[in-house]
Design a protein around this motif. Sequence first.
Motif, PDB file in Angstrom:
ATOM      1  N   ILE A 111       3.944  -3.679  -6.742  1.00 44.73           N
ATOM      2  CA  ILE A 111       2.936  -3.366  -5.733  1.00 44.73           C
ATOM      3  C   ILE A 111       1.534  -3.705  -6.243  1.00 44.73           C
ATOM      4  O   ILE A 111       0.676  -4.172  -5.485  1.00 44.73           O
ATOM      5  CB  ILE A 111       3.021  -1.878  -5.326  1.00 44.73           C
ATOM      6  CG1 ILE A 111       4.324  -1.626  -4.574  1.00 44.73           C
ATOM      7  CG2 ILE A 111       1.828  -1.476  -4.468  1.00 44.73           C
ATOM      8  CD1 ILE A 111       4.459  -2.396  -3.274  1.00 44.73           C
ATOM      9  N   PHE A 149      -1.649  -0.780   2.576  1.00 47.11           N
ATOM     10  CA  PHE A 149      -0.903  -0.736   1.320  1.00 47.11           C
ATOM     11  C   PHE A 149      -1.262   0.503   0.509  1.00 47.11           C
ATOM     12  O   PHE A 149      -0.383   1.184  -0.038  1.00 47.11           O
ATOM     13  CB  PHE A 149      -1.186  -1.999   0.497  1.00 47.11           C
ATOM     14  CG  PHE A 149       0.003  -2.884   0.353  1.00 47.11           C
ATOM     15  CD1 PHE A 149       0.252  -3.888   1.264  1.00 47.11           C
ATOM     16  CD2 PHE A 149       0.899  -2.709  -0.692  1.00 47.11           C
ATOM     17  CE1 PHE A 149       1.366  -4.708   1.138  1.00 47.11           C
ATOM     18  CE2 PHE A 149       2.012  -3.511  -0.821  1.00 47.11           C
ATOM     19  CZ  PHE A 149       2.247  -4.511   0.094  1.00 47.11           C
ATOM     20  N   SER A 152      10.409  -1.377   6.316  1.00 47.86           N
ATOM     21  CA  SER A 152       9.342  -2.377   6.244  1.00 47.86           C
ATOM     22  C   SER A 152       9.950  -3.748   6.005  1.00 47.86           C
ATOM     23  O   SER A 152      11.129  -3.878   5.659  1.00 47.86           O
ATOM     24  CB  SER A 152       8.367  -2.045   5.115  1.00 47.86           C
ATOM     25  OG  SER A 152       8.995  -2.205   3.847  1.00 47.86           O
ATOM     26  N   TYR A 196       1.843   2.844   0.567  1.00 49.83           N
ATOM     27  CA  TYR A 196       2.650   2.409  -0.573  1.00 49.83           C
ATOM     28  C   TYR A 196       2.164   2.966  -1.910  1.00 49.83           C
ATOM     29  O   TYR A 196       2.942   3.033  -2.861  1.00 49.83           O
ATOM     30  CB  TYR A 196       2.671   0.880  -0.655  1.00 49.83           C
ATOM     31  CG  TYR A 196       3.478   0.224   0.438  1.00 49.83           C
ATOM     32  CD1 TYR A 196       4.786  -0.202   0.202  1.00 49.83           C
ATOM     33  CD2 TYR A 196       2.951   0.028   1.705  1.00 49.83           C
ATOM     34  CE1 TYR A 196       5.539  -0.805   1.200  1.00 49.83           C
ATOM     35  CE2 TYR A 196       3.689  -0.575   2.708  1.00 49.83           C
ATOM     36  CZ  TYR A 196       4.984  -0.987   2.454  1.00 49.83           C
ATOM     37  OH  TYR A 196       5.730  -1.572   3.444  1.00 49.83           O
ATOM     38  N   ARG A 230       6.147   4.544   2.620  1.00 52.63           N
ATOM     39  CA  ARG A 230       7.004   3.352   2.643  1.00 52.63           C
ATOM     40  C   ARG A 230       7.464   2.980   1.233  1.00 52.63           C
ATOM     41  O   ARG A 230       8.291   2.088   1.067  1.00 52.63           O
ATOM     42  CB  ARG A 230       6.261   2.161   3.256  1.00 52.63           C
ATOM     43  CG  ARG A 230       5.912   2.337   4.727  1.00 52.63           C
ATOM     44  CD  ARG A 230       7.137   2.507   5.591  1.00 52.63           C
ATOM     45  NE  ARG A 230       6.782   2.700   6.994  1.00 52.63           N
ATOM     46  CZ  ARG A 230       6.525   3.882   7.549  1.00 52.63           C
ATOM     47  NH1 ARG A 230       6.597   4.986   6.821  1.00 52.63           N
ATOM     48  NH2 ARG A 230       6.208   3.983   8.821  1.00 52.63           N
ATOM     49  N   ASP A 231       6.936   3.647   0.236  1.00 53.66           N
ATOM     50  CA  ASP A 231       7.309   3.354  -1.139  1.00 53.66           C
ATOM     51  C   ASP A 231       8.766   3.699  -1.415  1.00 53.66           C
ATOM     52  O   ASP A 231       9.465   2.984  -2.128  1.00 53.66           O
ATOM     53  CB  ASP A 231       6.404   4.119  -2.110  1.00 53.66           C
ATOM     54  CG  ASP A 231       6.549   5.632  -1.949  1.00 53.66           C
ATOM     55  OD1 ASP A 231       6.438   6.119  -0.804  1.00 53.66           O
ATOM     56  OD2 ASP A 231       6.787   6.313  -2.963  1.00 53.66           O
ATOM     57  N   VAL A 258      11.262   0.930  -0.477  1.00 53.90           N
ATOM     58  CA  VAL A 258      11.272  -0.207  -1.404  1.00 53.90           C
ATOM     59  C   VAL A 258      11.984   0.175  -2.700  1.00 53.90           C
ATOM     60  O   VAL A 258      12.803  -0.587  -3.228  1.00 53.90           O
ATOM     61  CB  VAL A 258       9.831  -0.683  -1.691  1.00 53.90           C
ATOM     62  CG1 VAL A 258       9.847  -1.848  -2.686  1.00 53.90           C
ATOM     63  CG2 VAL A 258       9.135  -1.111  -0.398  1.00 53.90           C
ATOM     64  N   TYR A 303       8.407  -0.939  -9.642  1.00 55.54           N
ATOM     65  CA  TYR A 303       7.724  -0.819  -8.350  1.00 55.54           C
ATOM     66  C   TYR A 303       6.208  -0.834  -8.534  1.00 55.54           C
ATOM     67  O   TYR A 303       5.490  -1.516  -7.790  1.00 55.54           O
ATOM     68  CB  TYR A 303       8.155   0.469  -7.647  1.00 55.54           C
ATOM     69  CG  TYR A 303       7.365   0.769  -6.390  1.00 55.54           C
ATOM     70  CD1 TYR A 303       7.727   0.221  -5.161  1.00 55.54           C
ATOM     71  CD2 TYR A 303       6.232   1.602  -6.428  1.00 55.54           C
ATOM     72  CE1 TYR A 303       6.996   0.485  -4.010  1.00 55.54           C
ATOM     73  CE2 TYR A 303       5.503   1.866  -5.279  1.00 55.54           C
ATOM     74  CZ  TYR A 303       5.885   1.310  -4.083  1.00 55.54           C
ATOM     75  OH  TYR A 303       5.151   1.564  -2.944  1.00 55.54           O
TER      76      TYR A 303
END
Length: 401
Positions: free
Chosen positions: A57, A15, A323, A19, A252-253, A256, A53
Amino acid sequence: MKGKISGYLFVILVFIVFYVVPTLIDAFFDVQFADVYPEIQKALDNDNINLFYNIYISLILFFLTKYAKKESIGNNGLTFLRTTGDNLYKIYNKYKILSWALFLFPICVIVITGDFNYYSTYLDRYKVINVPESHIIINKLALIGVIIGAFILTSLFYQKSKKNKFSIHLQLLVFLLLIFYFWIHGKRSIVITFLSTFLALMMMTRAIPIKRLMNIALVLIFGFIGFMGLYGKGTEGSLDVVYKKLRIDFGRDYGVKFVMYNDLVLERHVVPSKFSSFIFTTTFFIPRDIWQDKPHPYAVYFTNSAFGNFGDNHFYGWGLTTSIISESISNIGFLGLFIGPYIIFLILKKERISTNPPFKLLSILVAILLLLLQIIAFMPIFLLYLYFLFKENKRRKIKYL
């Protein structure tokens, strides 16, 4: 350092790297996303989406950390690492011939069915339009071979720690075959899969002291950085250009944020209808010749949407990485914000209460891969996980009876 770890620890690290770090770099250095994806840049430029976000997260990380601290104490989790190592080594001894047979099986398939002209190059292969049909199967077998190779390699290290046997020749053989599988697969993701599996197994079994393992981890990380340089794709140009290219593969952020902005705010949906890509995942084995209107993998829809073609299923021959979180939001909407992380927590919960080393490893690996890829990209591993999950549930049910 105290010998107390849990599956949550590995997910937390993933993570942070995939992320959190890209978002921090964007904030401090104001680096724009790749110019060819203006739709993604719109989402990244939206302050409300960035704020939502960050809170989202942070909450996931908070609960991961909370459970990691809770579950690493006591007899559960991976506290008794030496016992886990003993159990894993017993499995290797019992199924040694089978393990090596499965490890070498992809080589046999490659020799019999592989297109040697196709595999004669490495990086240039991704430019080839007419990919041999056999590569689809060989690609999956190479992935399985890498997982089994990590298992064998860990067992050899553990054997040396227990019996002081000199197995360097076998270790070198495994490493050489792993490099061969890396070449055949041709993607950077398989190297990350091996590193994640190998380091997780080494930590789980404590095949070597933790402090020494940290040194090995640093060597492997720097080795991967060197591999990235040799790989060539996405590593040419100025530092700014290289970062933009690597951000696409390892961030990967943005995925999302993109679906939060489009699916939830603008109601401009990535998939043509609810559950579309989930339907594909559950029916992947049905040939498209039989079902012409069968949905496509999520990466197909996501890649098209990044170019502004929302809900379209045009094939570019490649796809942006996705993801379980972004896919859940696109398929389910606001509920997907909870379903995606819940799947990860559920997997880790099952892993925590298990004492079966292969199941624990597969649980950690699947949880990590779900955060980095779409399921179809590692379907053989996922199916193997489901098999062990079925056996684990059956074993626990018999135990309680």
